[in-house]
Design an enzyme around this catalytic site. Sequence first.
Site, PDB file in Angstrom:
ATOM      1  N   GLY A  11      33.715  40.183  14.379  1.00  0.00           N
ATOM      2  CA  GLY A  11      33.504  38.751  13.929  1.00  0.00           C
ATOM      3  C   GLY A  11      32.477  38.182  14.623  1.00  0.00           C
ATOM      4  N   ILE A  13      32.504  35.446  17.113  1.00  0.00           N
ATOM      5  CA  ILE A  13      32.714  35.163  18.552  1.00  0.00           C
ATOM      6  C   ILE A  13      33.426  36.591  19.276  1.00  0.00           C
ATOM      7  CG2 ILE A  13      34.053  33.812  20.160  1.00  0.00           C
ATOM      8  CD1 ILE A  13      33.719  31.638  17.907  1.00  0.00           C
ATOM      9  N   SER A 125      40.936  25.991  18.662  1.00  0.00           N
ATOM     10  CA  SER A 125      39.755  25.025  18.307  1.00  0.00           C
ATOM     11  C   SER A 125      39.991  23.513  18.588  1.00  0.00           C
ATOM     12  CB  SER A 125      39.470  25.111  16.978  1.00  0.00           C
ATOM     13  OG  SER A 125      38.667  24.161  16.420  1.00  0.00           O
ATOM     14  N   TYR A 150      43.407  24.718   7.809  1.00  0.00           N
ATOM     15  CA  TYR A 150      42.733  25.483   9.062  1.00  0.00           C
ATOM     16  C   TYR A 150      43.230  24.970  10.286  1.00  0.00           C
ATOM     17  CZ  TYR A 150      39.287  26.761  12.645  1.00  0.00           C
ATOM     18  OH  TYR A 150      38.682  26.974  13.890  1.00  0.00           O
ATOM     19  N   LYS A 154      45.771  26.536  13.550  1.00  0.00           N
ATOM     20  CA  LYS A 154      45.446  26.480  15.043  1.00  0.00           C
ATOM     21  C   LYS A 154      46.570  25.948  15.845  1.00  0.00           C
ATOM     22  CE  LYS A 154      41.698  28.991  14.729  1.00  0.00           C
ATOM     23  NZ  LYS A 154      41.922  30.433  15.161  1.00  0.00           N
ATOM     24  N   ASN A 179      32.193  23.395  19.408  1.00  0.00           N
ATOM     25  CA  ASN A 179      31.215  24.128  18.202  1.00  0.00           C
ATOM     26  C   ASN A 179      30.414  25.206  18.748  1.00  0.00           C
ATOM     27  OD1 ASN A 179      32.416  21.346  17.495  1.00  0.00           O
ATOM     28  ND2 ASN A 179      31.237  21.861  15.612  1.00  0.00           N
ATOM     29  N   ASN A 199      29.120  25.137   8.069  1.00  0.00           N
ATOM     30  CA  ASN A 199      28.781  24.673   9.513  1.00  0.00           C
ATOM     31  C   ASN A 199      27.451  24.289   9.575  1.00  0.00           C
ATOM     32  OD1 ASN A 199      31.025  26.996  10.922  1.00  0.00           O
ATOM     33  ND2 ASN A 199      31.732  24.874  10.466  1.00  0.00           N
ATOM     34  N   GLY A 297      37.481  14.359   5.834  1.00  0.00           N
ATOM     35  CA  GLY A 297      38.227  15.135   6.929  1.00  0.00           C
ATOM     36  C   GLY A 297      37.350  14.959   8.421  1.00  0.00           C
TER      37      GLY A 297
HETATM   38  C1  WQD Z   1      29.380  19.373  12.448  1.00  0.00           C
HETATM   39  C2  WQD Z   1      28.666  17.978  12.036  1.00  0.00           C
HETATM   40  C3  WQD Z   1      29.441  17.722   9.877  1.00  0.00           C
HETATM   41  C4  WQD Z   1      27.261  20.868   7.835  1.00  0.00           C
HETATM   42  C5  WQD Z   1      34.503  22.932  12.250  1.00  0.00           C
HETATM   43  C6  WQD Z   1      35.921  23.392  12.799  1.00  0.00           C
HETATM   44  C7  WQD Z   1      35.953  24.116  14.005  1.00  0.00           C
HETATM   45  C8  WQD Z   1      34.691  25.234  14.391  1.00  0.00           C
HETATM   46  C9  WQD Z   1      33.354  24.692  13.886  1.00  0.00           C
HETATM   47  C10 WQD Z   1      35.271  27.398  13.516  1.00  0.00           C
HETATM   48  C11 WQD Z   1      29.790  17.347  11.151  1.00  0.00           C
HETATM   49  C12 WQD Z   1      27.890  17.682   9.912  1.00  0.00           C
HETATM   50  C13 WQD Z   1      27.535  19.923   8.684  1.00  0.00           C
HETATM   51  C14 WQD Z   1      26.063  20.195   6.971  1.00  0.00           C
HETATM   52  C15 WQD Z   1      26.286  18.262   8.056  1.00  0.00           C
HETATM   53  N1  WQD Z   1      35.413  26.078  13.199  1.00  0.00           N
HETATM   54  N2  WQD Z   1      27.345  18.601   8.935  1.00  0.00           N
HETATM   55  N3  WQD Z   1      25.660  18.984   7.011  1.00  0.00           N
HETATM   56  O1  WQD Z   1      33.475  20.217  11.274  1.00  0.00           O
HETATM   57  O2  WQD Z   1      32.748  19.900  13.473  1.00  0.00           O
HETATM   58  O3  WQD Z   1      34.025  21.985  13.291  1.00  0.00           O
HETATM   59  O4  WQD Z   1      33.513  23.816  12.359  1.00  0.00           O
HETATM   60  O5  WQD Z   1      35.145  28.131  14.427  1.00  0.00           O
HETATM   61  O6  WQD Z   1      37.151  24.404  14.478  1.00  0.00           O
HETATM   62  O7  WQD Z   1      36.794  22.300  12.903  1.00  0.00           O
HETATM   63  O8  WQD Z   1      31.708  21.765  12.655  1.00  0.00           O
HETATM   64  O9  WQD Z   1      29.383  22.332  11.974  1.00  0.00           O
HETATM   65  O10 WQD Z   1      31.161  22.150   9.967  1.00  0.00           O
HETATM   66  O11 WQD Z   1      29.971  20.166  11.172  1.00  0.00           O
HETATM   67  O12 WQD Z   1      25.933  17.101   8.287  1.00  0.00           O
HETATM   68  O13 WQD Z   1      25.656  20.977   5.892  1.00  0.00           O
HETATM   69  O14 WQD Z   1      27.616  18.632  11.096  1.00  0.00           O
HETATM   70  O15 WQD Z   1      29.551  16.654   9.036  1.00  0.00           O
HETATM   71  O16 WQD Z   1      29.406  15.888  11.633  1.00  0.00           O
HETATM   72  P1  WQD Z   1      32.830  21.008  12.743  1.00  0.00           P
HETATM   73  P2  WQD Z   1      30.468  21.630  11.284  1.00  0.00           P
END
Ligand code: WQD
Length: 341
Positions: A11, A13, A125, A150, A154, A179, A199, A297
Amino acid sequence: MKTILVTGGLGYIGSHTVVELIQSNYKVIIIDDLSNTNISVLDSIHKITGMLPTFYPYDLKNEALVSKVFNQHCFDGVIHFAAYKSVGKSQKEPLHYYKNNLYGLINLLQEMERNTLTNFIFSSSCTVYGQADKMPIDENTPLKKPESTYGKTKQMGEEIIEDFVKAYTKKATILRYFNPIGSHPSGLIGELPNGAPDNLIPYVAQVASGIRDYLSIFGKNYPTPDGTAIRDYIYVKDLAEAHVSSLNNLLNNTQKQGLDIYNLGTGKGHSVLEIVKTFEKVNLLKIPYKIEGKRPGDITIAYANANKAKNELNWQTKTTIEEALISVWNWQKTLKEKEKL
Ligand code: WQD
């Protein structure tokens, strides 16, 4: 040479950690069901390290197959990455997530106990903190009930490990990632999103390469300087190196039993808009975006106090956000070239 089992080792990481383990003179055995990656990653690990790890395309929920692997190898430690990780999908398929992420973990721990093995590292996480009350977030920050299934897997996983350590006198380390972003300097491994990325960073990369027309910025009225949400973006190779430091710490720590928890982040927060502007600046391109409503969320802000890992694991991040975002674009260009082949 010590032998380490890495679940989810093909995967995102996991593969970066396998490379660092091999280059730190560990022998690596991989179990990965390939549900969220591609077998070509094994070949890329071979190209980077010159070593081809033994690989089993098994599902951790299959007790007989997992037992077979433990019967064929004598492990000095286990690093557990294998889990589903889509926040969005976990809301639609909670039972699928609980079964995979929790039963897979339980089966793995049962095999460790059956073989009287210790030294377990768990990929957790910062999502377990929910919206923490104060920044930066340290390991004593009270946990809050995660919004997503999810995140709950964790948090529940951490509780299962805590009981495992106590009941069976084991040693384990829980690593709470902030992140993770970026790709390996070799350009041979990186994030392989399945369909439209959830993400931010892989989505920005796909906008940059023309796969997506624009970025939706979820929310512009958060209580932050520019109104967009803030996160702690950690370069994936720095994160992988933290796993080697954690493993060395476990193997050198003669204490028979105990659980340690570490936040793995840079200690700096960046807003969504800052990320977009920095990505544009360092890669000399434009990222069209539209401001949309908040994503259900999502929290406002999260960034780590990573001093515990620095002091106890002798580890800290070395890569700037600019360097990490350059590696993101380099990898996206590699993916685009591969598609042309
Ligand atoms: C980051 C910021 C979004 C997409 C999650 C999990 C964490 C890890 C990483 C697995 C937020 C904003 C995002 C987009 C946007 N998971 N965003 N437009 O939610 O902090 O963390 O993913 O390894 O455990 O909780 O990461 O990258 O989804 O979002 O504006 O198209 O970017 O709203 O503020 P997040 P993210």
